[in-house]
Design an enzyme around this catalytic site. Structure first.
Site, mmCIF file in Angstrom:
data_model
loop_
_atom_site.group_PDB
_atom_site.id
_atom_site.type_symbol
_atom_site.label_atom_id
_atom_site.label_comp_id
_atom_site.label_asym_id
_atom_site.label_seq_id
_atom_site.Cartn_x
_atom_site.Cartn_y
_atom_site.Cartn_z
ATOM 1 N N CYS A 88 70.204 135.790 93.602
ATOM 2 C CA CYS A 88 71.399 135.460 92.964
ATOM 3 C C CYS A 88 72.371 133.879 93.073
ATOM 4 C CB CYS A 88 72.526 136.531 93.563
ATOM 5 S SG CYS A 88 72.283 135.958 95.581
ATOM 6 N N GLY A 89 71.112 133.723 92.356
ATOM 7 C CA GLY A 89 71.587 131.917 91.518
ATOM 8 C C GLY A 89 72.310 131.407 93.554
#
Length: 293
Positions: A88-89
């Site tokens: 998720c970055g």
């Protein structure tokens, strides 16, 4: 230059990865819609309830509010809200950096004496605390499975009880606030004690409250409910931010896989052309040798 089999295997691997990231993006987008609806509906209620609570707490000795008691800060609890999964970055790393900044700066002296405590919400927070060798409690780590007001209420009640019993003198929540699918803003909010605002009185409500049914009822119900709502809102914000961050990350990963496929297919064609050219040269050379005999 890589041989044809190696390039073909890499192309197959990237295609499989692209299919996975595309599917994850679609799943995150579907979850984001539900999570966004929940935080959009909760936010106005939570903000107005918090405003009322702050205005009431600012009264000149009107209420005996144990959750607004300001004491010398000897013990601090940092509530870290992260995700249970990765991919998720920078969603989780922003929480790590903000937490570490608080530990290294604002609460440095307390941390050196072992008086900074941690409550991780989300498995990635536990992984971080294990790497840093920080002590923590795992009593409420699975609040996202599933995320409901009842489960969050139990965690909020435990934190509030510890604050009233002076186990902690200050509690802060570190989480990602949802702005939109592509933007999340790191926040650290003071959960306890309830902050006394110096802003002007809310024009619509005023500070001249009439307590109904009674002041004691307000102290026993409204204030704890408001605090539970505040924690629940933070988790809803974080949940929506997680899905937005994952959708964005998977979208970029899918695009990157597409660019890589273009390069690999170009390499494959060049390698194949070179192999064919080599075979033609070998056949020509062999034919010339036979003719010379």
């Amino acid at each position: 230059m890589a041989n044809l089999k190696e390039v073909k295997n890499r192309i197959s691997s990237v295609v499989s990865t692209q299919q996975i990231t595309k599917a994850m993006k679609m799943v995150a987008a579907a979850k984001l819609k539900r999570a966004q609806d929940r935080i959009t509906m909760m936010r106005p209620y939570s903000q107005k309830l918090s405003l009322i609570l702050q205005n009431v707490s600012n009264g000149e000795g009107e209420m005996n509010n144990p959750f607004a008691a300001e004491r010398p800060i000897k013990n601090v609890l940092l509530v870290m809200v992260t995700s249970d999964k990765g991919l998720c970055g920078a969603f989780n790393s922003t929480v790590y950096r903000k937490t570490q900044s608080l530990v290294d700066n604002e609460y440095k002296s307390l941390h050196e004496t072992g008086n900074v405590h941690f409550l991780p919400i989300g498995k990635k927070a536990i992984d971080y605390l294990k790497r840093k060798k920080y002590s923590y409690t795992t009593e409420f780590v699975d609040l996202f499975n599933p995320l409901s007001f009842d489960t969050v209420s139990d965690a909020a009640e435990s934190i509030m009880k510890d604050f009233v019993n002076e186990k902690y003198d200050k509690v802060e929540i570190i989480y990602n606030e949802f702005k939109n699918a592509a933007t999340q803003e790191i926040r650290n909010e003071q959960f306890l004690p309830i902050e006394r605002t110096e802003q002007e009185t809310d024009v619509a409500l005023g500070n001249d409250y009439i307590f109904e049914p009674s002041q004691a009822y307000i102290e026993e119900t409204l204030i704890p409910t408001s605090l539970k709502t505040q924690l629940f809102k933070a988790l809803l914000d974080s949940n929506a931010s997680e899905h937005g961050a994952r959708m964005t990350a998977m979208d970029k990963a899918t695009d990157n896989a597409g660019e890589l496929l273009k390069e690999l297919r170009l390499t494959y064609n060049r390698t194949r052309q070179a192999a064919i050219t080599t075979e033609i040269l070998e056949i020509t050379a062999g034919a010339e040798a036979l003719a010379a005999d």
